[in-house]
Write an enzyme that holds these catalytic residues in place. Structure first.
Site, PDB file in Angstrom:
ATOM      1  N   HIS A 186       0.832  -1.207   0.000  1.00 44.78           N
ATOM      2  CA  HIS A 186       0.000   0.000   0.000  1.00 44.78           C
ATOM      3  C   HIS A 186       0.870   1.262   0.000  1.00 44.78           C
ATOM      4  O   HIS A 186       0.439   2.322   0.493  1.00 44.78           O
ATOM      5  CB  HIS A 186      -0.945   0.034   1.215  1.00 44.78           C
ATOM      6  CG  HIS A 186      -1.871  -1.128   1.291  1.00 44.78           C
ATOM      7  ND1 HIS A 186      -3.160  -1.109   0.802  1.00 44.78           N
ATOM      8  CD2 HIS A 186      -1.691  -2.377   1.792  1.00 44.78           C
ATOM      9  CE1 HIS A 186      -3.741  -2.273   1.012  1.00 44.78           C
ATOM     10  NE2 HIS A 186      -2.860  -3.079   1.615  1.00 44.78           N
ATOM     11  N   SER A 316      19.048  17.320 -17.142  1.00 54.85           N
ATOM     12  CA  SER A 316      18.392  18.617 -17.076  1.00 54.85           C
ATOM     13  C   SER A 316      19.192  19.659 -17.835  1.00 54.85           C
ATOM     14  O   SER A 316      20.424  19.608 -17.871  1.00 54.85           O
ATOM     15  CB  SER A 316      18.221  19.052 -15.617  1.00 54.85           C
ATOM     16  OG  SER A 316      17.717  20.364 -15.541  1.00 54.85           O
ATOM     17  N   LYS A 322      22.003  16.644 -12.447  1.00 60.10           N
ATOM     18  CA  LYS A 322      20.796  15.826 -12.371  1.00 60.10           C
ATOM     19  C   LYS A 322      20.867  14.715 -13.406  1.00 60.10           C
ATOM     20  O   LYS A 322      21.185  14.950 -14.570  1.00 60.10           O
ATOM     21  CB  LYS A 322      19.561  16.689 -12.623  1.00 60.10           C
ATOM     22  CG  LYS A 322      18.232  16.001 -12.363  1.00 60.10           C
ATOM     23  CD  LYS A 322      17.083  17.037 -12.455  1.00 60.10           C
ATOM     24  CE  LYS A 322      15.750  16.410 -12.078  1.00 60.10           C
ATOM     25  NZ  LYS A 322      15.259  15.513 -13.133  1.00 60.10           N
ATOM     26  N   GLU A 329      12.142   4.956 -18.141  1.00 56.49           N
ATOM     27  CA  GLU A 329      11.178   5.860 -18.777  1.00 56.49           C
ATOM     28  C   GLU A 329      10.931   5.450 -20.222  1.00 56.49           C
ATOM     29  O   GLU A 329       9.782   5.391 -20.693  1.00 56.49           O
ATOM     30  CB  GLU A 329      11.688   7.300 -18.709  1.00 56.49           C
ATOM     31  CG  GLU A 329      11.688   7.892 -17.314  1.00 56.49           C
ATOM     32  CD  GLU A 329      12.402   9.227 -17.222  1.00 56.49           C
ATOM     33  OE1 GLU A 329      12.326   9.862 -16.169  1.00 56.49           O
ATOM     34  OE2 GLU A 329      13.048   9.644 -18.211  1.00 56.49           O
TER      35      GLU A 329
END
Length: 403
Positions: A186, A316, A322, A329
């Site tokens: 959960h 980025s 980053k 993805e």
């Protein structure tokens, strides 16, 4: 542009003089300037394989002049080798049953055969795209048979890639077997597990989904070729059908067989829907795994930071240092497309009427696209992501001890 004039059942049509396609293809190009997308090369290869096998059968049965037949065989082999890729110019969004794509193939093979025998392109009185290249065939039995062969070909390239992903995940499960971490259900803290146990679940899920795809492939080996226009075998013989299947097996080595019921294979695309559904099942598994990888690697300061994915590219244009989880993805985007493709295949499958499902161009494009993009996406995901994943044992233990 220099042109030649050809004649078909609708009359005269000008075609580029150097083109190997003919008037029916030219009309289709005008009628369907839709997407710029073309059918997968494996489908072109499979259609040409059928043309070669049919010519061989017709020569052996003394229905086709050997001189003409041998030229058709050689031209078909050149198409199979990819020599005329630029001549297959009809959009994937086209006429029902794939008539336009089929005629594109017939015309390219006919005109190349004419050229081999030193006749001008378009001189169909010598070698005709219908009467010779398409002897004993129909769009209605050729297109589904070609899709079955093309799908088998691509699936045989796909299976080793899926096996490598499952094996890579299994290796990681062993590597991480002593890395204790907090379990989560959960999305809340739960009983501890090891990172290795988590990865073992991923490996098994991929293996089971790949096995399901293999089981659906079996029905693809049953061909309706020889059924002609509606499954009755009009203008063909049983001897022709047997020889055609024998020749296709020599060409492809796929252990193909004639269908138990040719009418079913003409009417229904359900076998393709089964394969597409199995591909979707794998896509859903991969979406879950990819999302878990993104969660487990999130941070590094404000996320889970339990695993480190191999850095593949800067993440980025504004935030220095980053690094994004680009491989999960990418795989997720591919899997979304596979799910969408399956929806199109499902809709096309239920849209068949009576003796023929004319929506097969949608099935051809979406099914073969799904296999291709999954194959390529899984390959790079395995090599550039899974193989290089590292655990963060310290962070994992902290979460386990404080949960």
């Amino acid at each position: 542009m220099s042109t030649r004039t050809e004649h078909d059942s609708l009359g005269a049509k000008r075609v580029p003089k150097t083109a190997y396609y003919g008037s029916e293809t030219a009309r289709a190009m005008e009628n369907y300037p839709i997407s710029g997308l073309r059918f997968h090369p494996a489908f072109v290869w499979a259609t040409a394989a059928i043309k070669k096998a049919a010519a061989q059968a017709n020569i052996s049965l003394r229905r086709l002049n050997p001189k003409i037949g041998k030229a058709i065989i050689r031209a078909s082999e050149e198409v199979m080798a990819g020599t005329f890729t630029d001549q297959f110019v009809v959009d994937v969004f086209q006429s029902g049953a794939g008539v336009s794509q089929h005629m594109n193939t017939n015309e390219v093979i006919a005109n190349r055969s004419l050229e081999m025998l030193r006749y001008p392109k378009g001189d169909y009185s010598k070698i005709h795209s219908h009467d010779h290249v398409n002897m004993g065939q129909s769009t209605n039995d050729v297109m589904p048979a070609a899709l079955r062969i093309a799908a088998i070909k691509l699936l045989h390239e796909f299976y080793p890639v899926a096996e490598k992903l499952s094996a890579a995940l299994t290796r990681k499960s062993r590597e991480f077997r002593r890395v204790v971490k907090a379990g989560r259900t959960h999305m809340q803290d739960a009983a501890p597990v090891t990172l290795g146990q988590e990865f073992s679940g991923y490996a098994r899920a991929v293996a089971k989904a790949a096995d399901r795809i293999r089981s659906t492939e079996r029905n693809l080996h049953e061909l309706g070729i020889g059924g002609s226009a509606v499954g009755t075998g009009l203008n063909t013989t049983l001897a022709y059908r047997r020889k055609l299947i024998q020749n296709l097996n020599r060409i492809t080595r796929f252990n193909l067989r004639s269908g138990t019921n040719l009418f079913e294979l003409m009417q229904s695309t359900a076998d393709f829907a089964s394969v597409s559904g199995a591909l979707k099942r794998l896509a859903l598994v991969l979406i879950q795994i990819s999302n878990d990888f993104r969660l487990l690697s999130s941070g590094p300061k404000t996320g889970f930071d339990e695993i480190h994915l191999p850095p593949r590219q800067p993440g980025s244009s504004i935030m220095p240092g980053k690094v994004n989880p680009v491989m999960p993805e990418m795989l997720t985007v591919i899997c979304f497309q596979v799910v969408a493709n399956d929806t199109a295949v499902s809709l096309a499958t239920q849209a068949g009427q009576l003796e023929l499902n004319v929506m097969i161009p949608t099935v051809i494009h979406n099914l073969l696209t799904s296999i291709e993009i999954l194959k390529n996406g899984i390959d790079v995901f395995t090599r550039f992501c899974v193989a290089g994943i590292e655990a963060n044992p310290k962070r994992c233990l902290e979460y386990a001890e404080t949960s």
